[in-house]
Each structure stands twice: as structure tokens, then as C-alpha cells.
Write an enzyme that holds these catalytic residues in place. Structure first.
Site, mmCIF file in Angstrom:
data_model
loop_
_atom_site.group_PDB
_atom_site.id
_atom_site.type_symbol
_atom_site.label_atom_id
_atom_site.label_comp_id
_atom_site.label_asym_id
_atom_site.label_seq_id
_atom_site.Cartn_x
_atom_site.Cartn_y
_atom_site.Cartn_z
ATOM 1 N N GLU A 13 0.812 -1.263 0.144
ATOM 2 C CA GLU A 13 0.130 -0.113 -0.043
ATOM 3 C C GLU A 13 0.834 1.316 0.034
ATOM 4 O OE1 GLU A 13 -3.929 -1.316 2.686
ATOM 5 O OE2 GLU A 13 -1.879 -1.125 3.695
ATOM 6 N N ASP A 198 -12.240 -4.011 -2.681
ATOM 7 C CA ASP A 198 -13.062 -5.230 -3.034
ATOM 8 C C ASP A 198 -14.620 -4.370 -2.528
ATOM 9 O OD1 ASP A 198 -11.388 -5.614 -0.421
ATOM 10 O OD2 ASP A 198 -13.459 -6.080 0.137
HETATM 11 N N1 ADE Z 1 -8.991 -4.016 3.445
HETATM 12 C C1 ADE Z 1 -9.226 -4.366 2.250
HETATM 13 N N2 ADE Z 1 -10.568 -4.482 2.020
HETATM 14 C C2 ADE Z 1 -11.088 -4.986 3.098
HETATM 15 C C3 ADE Z 1 -12.107 -5.716 3.599
HETATM 16 N N3 ADE Z 1 -13.155 -6.170 2.890
HETATM 17 N N4 ADE Z 1 -12.353 -5.796 5.207
HETATM 18 C C4 ADE Z 1 -11.332 -5.415 6.018
HETATM 19 N N5 ADE Z 1 -10.189 -4.777 5.540
HETATM 20 C C5 ADE Z 1 -10.080 -4.689 4.181
#
Ligand code: ADE
Length: 239
Positions: A13, A198
Site C-alpha cells: 500500500e 473489494d
Molecule cells: N481491506 C481491504 N478490503 C477489506 C475488507 N473487505 N475488509 C477489511 N479490510 C479490508
């Protein structure tokens, strides 16, 4: 010169951002802890990036690492502002797309369920303050804003979803509330910058989707922070 300290969980990141600003590693600054420090100058800002480091062969993620890394960074670097820059899950239903950038306008925990009176419940959820200039900055730069909720797991159980949505949560991560908690103890302002890897309601498996989109989301973080830093100089000058 103002001091800004980024707290970032994963090297992937932070890497595009560290390279963009030609930050140099300050070796063993936090020894014997695994936290890593990169530093440089950006305009009239002293810029630090602190990473959690690793254990068991992977980058330390989650609330425990985020809390103690932030504590150490505040104690040792005395920043004027902490910035949590990292990735998150978000909701298609809110119009989120992969690699979208959001500024956190609120932050809480979503997986600390403590029954009892209001005081315990309130402590469990957290709802810590974010920097008073966060909304203004998002407006100036045309970034989306949203409430970040933090838990200790990448997956999302039905009870997590219920708590996130019933509290207005839009961005799901694993560190922001822990960092904000530590900041709240010393009234250190915190700005939260999140990039979407996501979609929690998109139907894909979270880890696979996260892994596939991590590089693009991290590049988006670099580009966002490149726009944010010059504006921070202006916002600080106004104070
Ligand atoms: N970091 C990136 N995506 C995530 C998710 N769905 N839940 C927790 N941390 C995350």
C-alpha cells in the site's frame, strides 16, 4: 515546518507513495519493534511514513499492530497530523468502484459487541473524532467521503454487516478505528484516506478480489496523496 505522519499497514500500500516522494528509510528507528520509518521533505512539510513491519512472514495488519505503531509514532515523532492511508472494502450499493478514493468523515469499530449499559456499548463502537478539516479537504479535491468501520477480520459475517449498515458504515477496513483510538488519547488529529480493493456486496471472494486489486488501489492512494499533501500545506497555513 509541520510534521505529517502516515500510518500504513502493508508495504504494498505504501510503496508507490514512498517511491514518488523519494522517502528514505531511517534504519532501526523503532528497534526492537518491527515498525519501519521512511522520511523526507515535501514542500514545507516534514513527511514520515510508518509501517507496521512484519511477523510470521507477512505484513502486520489489524488493530493491535495499528494501535502500537501509532502510539510509537506519536511518542517519537510528535506529528501535527496522522494520516491513515490504506485499502478498504466498500459497497456497490453506495456507488463504490474498485480503486475509488474516499476520505473518512467518521470512524468506528464494527466487531466489538459488548452488551450492558450505554457506556460500554459506546466504548465498544468507538466513534472517534476525525480531523476537523477532513470534509473541507475532500470537497476541495472532489473526493468521496464516507464512514469507516474497522474490524479484525477481512471477511464479513452477517452480524458485521448488520452493525456496519445500521451505523451508516460505508468503508470496511482493519486499522482506521484503532489508529483513531490512539490519536484520541492525545488529541492528535487524524485524516483517513482509503482506496477500495473489494466490494463487500459484489459477490466475489474477498481475499481474491483484494489481492487482484491491491496494486491498482495502492497506485490510486499514491495519486490521491500527491493531491492531498500540497493542500495540507495550504490548510495548515490557514490555521
Ligand atoms: N481491506 C481491504 N478490503 C477489506 C475488507 N473487505 N475488509 C477489511 N479490510 C479490508
Amino acid at each position: 515546518m509541520k510534521k505529517i505522519c502516515y500510518i500504513v499497514a502493508m508495504r504494498a500500500e505504501a510503496r508507490p507513495f514512498i517511491e514518488e516522494y523519494h522517502l528514505k528509510e531511517v534504519k532501526d528507528f523503532f528497534a526492537p519493534y518491527p515498525f519501519l520509518l521512511y522520511q523526507g521533505i515535501a514542500g514545507n512539510i516534514e513527511l514520515s511514513v510508518v509501517l507496521n513491519g512484519e511477523q510470521h512472514g507477512s505484513d502486520l495488519v489489524g488493530c493491535e499492530a495499528a494501535s502500537i505503531t501509532t502510539y510509537a509514532a506519536i511518542e517519537r515523532l510528535h506529528p501535527d497530523l496522522i494520516v491513515n492511508s490504506g485499502t478498504c472494502g466498500a459497497f456497490k450499493a453506495d456507488g463504490a468502484e474498485i480503486a475509488d478514493i474516499y476520505i473518512g468523515n467518521a470512524v468506528m469499530f464494527h466487531d466489538r459487541r459488548v452488551p450492558g449499559d450505554d457506556a460500554w456499548g459506546t466504548q465498544a463502537l468507538g466513534n472517534y473524532p476525525v480531523w476537523s478539516k477532513a470534509e473541507e479537504l475532500a470537497r476541495l479535491l472532489d473526493f468521496k467521503t464516507g464512514k469507516v468501520t474497522t474490524g479484525s477480520s477481512l471477511d464479513m459475517q452477517p452480524v458485521d454487516l448488520e452493525i456496519i449498515r445500521s451505523n451508516g458504515g460505508q468503508l470496511k477496513d482493519m486499522e482506521a478505528a484503532a489508529i483513531a483510538f490512539t490519536c484520541s488519547l492525545t488529541q492528535t488529529p487524524i485524516l483517513i484516506v482509503k482506496s477500495v480493493t473489494d466490494l463487500c456486496d459484489g459477490g466475489e471472494k474477498t481475499f481474491e478480489e483484494f489481492s487482484k486489486n491491491l496494486a491498482a488501489a495502492s497506485q490510486a492512494l499514491r495519486d490521491a496523496n500527491k493531491r492531498i499533501i500540497p493542500k495540507l500545506e495550504i490548510v495548515f497555513d490557514e490555521e
